[in-house]
Design an enzyme around this catalytic site. Sequence first.
Site, PDB file in Angstrom:
ATOM      1  N   LYS A 184       0.857  -1.193   0.000  1.00 34.69           N
ATOM      2  CA  LYS A 184       0.000   0.000   0.000  1.00 34.69           C
ATOM      3  C   LYS A 184       0.885   1.233   0.000  1.00 34.69           C
ATOM      4  CE  LYS A 184      -4.099   1.230  -0.546  1.00 34.69           C
ATOM      5  NZ  LYS A 184      -4.935   0.693  -1.624  1.00 34.69           N
ATOM      6  N   SER A 196      -8.579  -0.819  -5.624  1.00 36.17           N
ATOM      7  CA  SER A 196      -8.879  -0.520  -4.224  1.00 36.17           C
ATOM      8  C   SER A 196     -10.378  -0.321  -4.036  1.00 36.17           C
ATOM      9  CB  SER A 196      -8.073   0.691  -3.752  1.00 36.17           C
ATOM     10  OG  SER A 196      -7.843   0.597  -2.360  1.00 36.17           O
TER      11      SER A 196
END
Length: 585
Positions: free
Chosen positions: A188, A384
């Site tokens: 991330k 996402s």
Amino acid sequence: MKFLGNVIATVIGIFVFIMLFFFGVILIGAIFGGDDKVSVKSDSVIELDLKKIQNDYAGKYKDPWVTVFSDQEGVGLSDVINAIEAAKTDDNIKGISILNDESSLGLAQYKDLRNALESFKKSGKFVWAYANTYSQKEYYLNSVANTVYLNPAGDLDFKGLSSEVMFFKDFQDKSGIHMEVIRHGKYKSAVEPFLENKMSDANREQVTALLNSIWTTVSTDISKSRNIPLPKLNEIANGLLARTPEMAKKEGLVDIVAYEDVYHNAIKKALKVTGDDDYNKISILDYTQNNVTTALTNTASDQIAIIYAQGEITGGEGDVNVIGEGAMRRSLQEARKNDDVKAIVLRIDSPGGSALTSDLIWREIEITKKVKPVVVSMGNYAASGGYYIACNANKIFAESNTITGSIGVFGILPNFSPLANKLGINTEQVKTHENSANYSPFVPVDEKFKAFTLEGVEHIYNTFVTHVAQGRKMTFAQVDAIAQGRVWSGSEALKIGLVDKIGGLNDAIAEAAKIAKIKSYSTQNYPEYEKTFSDLLANLPFAQSKEAFIKEEIGEENYLMLEQVKRFQRQQGVQAMLPFGINIK
């Protein structure tokens, strides 16, 4: 004073009259002039200019004033692709000319468009292309043509793909402006630029894999169209062997090096137009508008609803460039309750955004698919939060070069306490309970507050992974192993089970019809956005001039950097967002 008041009142009255007259003329023109159709003459050529096509879906608005002053052209890429399909059987259309096309569309959208042009060529009609210069992305589209022209003084960019990430750690240390970040997932890396001065091994691994996968799609398509082996294409890219028009022709990337007048004369000859007469042309916008108007006459009672989710995911109503829960949930509810709608296709082009809004949309899809099948079609991005709202669909389609996955979340807390200390500013808090004070950017982050925030991030990550596991019929551990915020291409996502099939929007529509067991159907586009007069004013030219002015003064690249900083400032709360701004060159 009375005289001055009368003067001011008169000036205001004149101003109001002028504004009302201005708006009235435009509205009347839109109402009475909006249905004009451009006739399609015999032996016409469609000029494919996509400069004004920004999205898959141009949007619909309930308020006619907003429709009149919208900066959209009234057609989206999906309409263009449908028009190209219709042109295959239109006796008036003889071919398509891609002439100096420049577009902001993404590679996955180009892939869909390329497929439509390939299908058009199979009908026996021609596709020709001419450009003064070809960027790499433009060449990807133009290479589909039967014949590719290049200006003798032009150039062709063919060198492989790259991506650039900026890092701000030293800037933070020097300025005293810190971004406190809390994340889950080793990949991330949306927040990595605030933590490091260089790219982590994990981030470099995923970016390299992503670029290689997308390049495989791009080069394979070019290889088939130009009949050049893949190893040879990689050799050309490595050595910049097509950097001049002559070199590009020698390597087989273009067919003819000539000026534009030669190109047009060749089309005239192909159409058997003699003398000084020009050949008949129609712009893709005009042809698409004609096709959209004609398509409205479809009398099939069964419908497939196409719901477009475009842009970052935020709260509120949303619009053609932003996904909000208001328009999305309302569209799903309307399609679910409409007896004529037999299936729903959700077209997603989003890097993600608000985790809360993503979950609200996910829930509405969960309710809807118990009543009607929901099929997802992924565009350039469905990453996402974009994947969050896709994961529970009955079937998921992606292009091979779609950017997807990025199953992970993060939080960003801007902190200015080091800067405040440098400037001699001290902030004190008074509170009734131990945790009663809200987060302050002017006070160092309390470790207990950071722990609570991390707890929230972990909770949302676990919820996200659980939803994916349930939707994709996988275990939590299986999803977690391919999650951690890692980004995947569509072709990679197919191998690991995040998508079901490779294909475009029309493939997803066909699958939805198959699941719903219908053969004859029309399509209905959603959402219809609810916008106010205040929203209308924001779209007027004088309100948009600031962006254009800043771009002109500081340049496109610097403007993108400024927008990236502003983007991080806007991200309030926990985010399910694509790890970083991917600008593939």
